[in-house]
Design an enzyme around this catalytic site. Structure first.
Site, PDB file in Angstrom:
ATOM      1  N   ASP A   1     -10.017   5.387  -0.317  1.00 47.64           N
ATOM      2  CA  ASP A   1     -11.495   4.403  -0.747  1.00 47.64           C
ATOM      3  C   ASP A   1     -12.422   4.849   0.983  1.00 47.64           C
ATOM      4  O   ASP A   1     -12.274   4.985   1.755  1.00 47.64           O
ATOM      5  CB  ASP A   1     -11.613   2.753  -0.837  1.00 47.64           C
ATOM      6  CG  ASP A   1     -10.339   1.907  -1.109  1.00 47.64           C
ATOM      7  OD1 ASP A   1      -9.361   1.418  -0.602  1.00 47.64           O
ATOM      8  OD2 ASP A   1     -10.537   2.307  -2.722  1.00 47.64           O
TER       9      ASP A   1
ATOM     10  N   ASP B   1     -12.444  -5.082 -11.372  1.00 49.57           N
ATOM     11  CA  ASP B   1     -11.986  -5.975 -10.695  1.00 49.57           C
ATOM     12  C   ASP B   1     -12.026  -7.229 -10.485  1.00 49.57           C
ATOM     13  O   ASP B   1     -13.092  -7.449 -10.871  1.00 49.57           O
ATOM     14  CB  ASP B   1     -13.256  -5.529  -9.265  1.00 49.57           C
ATOM     15  CG  ASP B   1     -12.840  -4.408  -8.940  1.00 49.57           C
ATOM     16  OD1 ASP B   1     -14.219  -3.533  -7.715  1.00 49.57           O
ATOM     17  OD2 ASP B   1     -11.935  -3.413  -8.973  1.00 49.57           O
TER      18      ASP B   1
HETATM   19  O1  LIG Z   1     -13.172  -1.479  -5.249  1.00 49.95           O
HETATM   20  C1  LIG Z   1     -14.373  -1.713  -4.850  1.00 49.95           C
HETATM   21  O2  LIG Z   1     -15.898  -1.013  -5.460  1.00 49.95           O
HETATM   22  C2  LIG Z   1     -14.592  -1.318  -3.455  1.00 49.95           C
HETATM   23  C3  LIG Z   1     -15.409  -1.731  -2.515  1.00 49.95           C
HETATM   24  C4  LIG Z   1     -15.212  -1.575  -1.448  1.00 49.95           C
HETATM   25  C5  LIG Z   1     -13.759  -1.857  -0.522  1.00 49.95           C
HETATM   26  C6  LIG Z   1     -13.121  -1.629  -1.408  1.00 49.95           C
HETATM   27  C7  LIG Z   1     -13.816  -1.387  -2.553  1.00 49.95           C
HETATM   28  N1  LIG Z   1     -12.139  -1.579  -3.573  1.00 49.95           N
HETATM   29  C8  LIG Z   1     -10.607  -1.602  -2.658  1.00 49.95           C
HETATM   30  C9  LIG Z   1      -9.901  -0.653  -3.413  1.00 49.95           C
HETATM   31  O3  LIG Z   1      -9.842  -0.613  -5.110  1.00 49.95           O
HETATM   32  C10 LIG Z   1      -8.125  -0.397  -2.810  1.00 49.95           C
HETATM   33  O4  LIG Z   1      -7.947   0.704  -2.792  1.00 49.95           O
HETATM   34  C11 LIG Z   1      -6.941  -1.340  -3.216  1.00 49.95           C
HETATM   35  O5  LIG Z   1      -7.732  -2.412  -4.064  1.00 49.95           O
HETATM   36  C12 LIG Z   1      -6.195  -1.398  -2.895  1.00 49.95           C
HETATM   37  O6  LIG Z   1      -6.320  -1.865  -1.756  1.00 49.95           O
HETATM   38  P1  LIG Z   1      -4.953  -2.522  -0.653  1.00 49.95           P
HETATM   39  O7  LIG Z   1      -4.788  -4.231  -0.617  1.00 49.95           O
HETATM   40  O8  LIG Z   1      -5.359  -1.942   0.322  1.00 49.95           O
HETATM   41  O9  LIG Z   1      -3.733  -1.613  -1.428  1.00 49.95           O
END
Ligand SMILES: O=C(O)c1ccccc1NC[C@H](O)[C@H](O)[C@H](O)COP(=O)(O)O
Length: 250
Positions: free
Chosen positions: A11, A130
């Site tokens: 990210d 998401d």
């Molecule tokens: O997906 C986005 O737009 C977004 C925005 C802000 C901060 C994080 C974001 N996404 C989080 C990513 O999809 C993240 O890499 C995954 O959810 C996996 O996260 P972990 O739970 O750390 O393995």
């Protein structure tokens, strides 16, 4: 059974790898190229680069960084973050990405999915979804998890598959960054609805979480960020563990 894929996610904000919890409170997690090389050396099957920079400045850091990472890795490379036109896709593919991940743009303009498929092939378009459980249903969120849409996740996955998505990247917002394990229920619900690969994302915290998601759902891949950026467990040790328990991995 097809070999399962382990996919680290970078990210990115302002050219640095960041990580938060439930999409907020992001903290610095390192240099993108260094982490990309580390994960490839550990046996990552693919790499996802997600630019969460909301500002216009993303254009300056975005493409050169993609070029640098693409020049240093030899595994499939997916790039997402603010991609909303065929021109954006073309720029990112020319910079060296193999696939693009679209999220908010697909919600705003679903026909973009088909346009990318027609121009670059369905294997190039990953639709990121998401989701969070709100009231009685799994709802779709856009804008980095900030905006609840009127879309029901179960309906939306069928729409994106029909429009030509090559894969679905399903992130449960509640689990994101918590290391509490994947949201197995909604992942399996989605896998049961579509015939395209589903990448599980959000919540990985220990190697057993990868066993659970592959044993209890038909996810073809598992994406993770925190567990890898915080050096909790390496990709290679996850793969060794999965091999012991007969989950096929490369
Ligand atoms: O997906 C986005 O737009 C977004 C925005 C802000 C901060 C994080 C974001 N996404 C989080 C990513 O999809 C993240 O890499 C995954 O959810 C996996 O996260 P972990 O739970 O750390 O393995």
């Amino acid at each position: 059974m097809l070999k399962k894929r382990i996919i680290p996610c970078l990210d990115i904000r302002a050219g640095r790898v960041v990580k938060g919890i439930n999409f907020v409170g992001v903290k610095d997690a390192g240099d993108p190229v260094e982490l990309a090389l580390k994960y490839v050396a550990e046996g990552a099957d693919e790499l996802v680069f997600l630019d969460i920079t909301a500002t216009a400045e993303k254009r300056e850091t975005f493409v050169p960084l993609i070029k640098e990472i693409a020049a240093n890795i030899n595994i499939p490379f997916t790039v997402g973050g603010g991609i909303s036109t065929i021109e954006d896709v073309s720029k990112v593919i020319q910079a060296g990405a193999d696939k693009v991940s679209i999220n908010s743009a697909a919600i705003k303009n679903p026909n973009l999915i088909t346009a990318i498929k027609n121009n670059f092939g369905s294997q190039c378009v990953v639709v990121a979804i998401d989701t969070d459980y709100v009231g009685e249903a799994w709802k779709v969120f856009s804008k980095g998890g900030l905006e609840e849409t009127n879309l029901n996740t179960i309906d939306w996955v069928k729409v994106v598959a029909d429009l030509g998505a090559g894969e679905i990247l399903l992130t449960s917002i509640k689990e994101d960054g918590t290391k509490a394990g994947f949201a197995l229920d909604v992942i399996q619900q989605v896998c049961a609805l579509v015939n395209i690969p589903v990448i599980a994302s959000g919540g990985a915290g220990k190697k057993e979480d990868f066993y659970d998601v592959f044993k209890q759902t038909n996810a073809t891949a598992a994406l993770a960020a925190s567990i890898f950026h915080e050096d909790i467990v390496s990709i290679s040790s996850i793969k060794n563990f999965l091999n012991i328990y007969n989950i096929p991995v490369r």
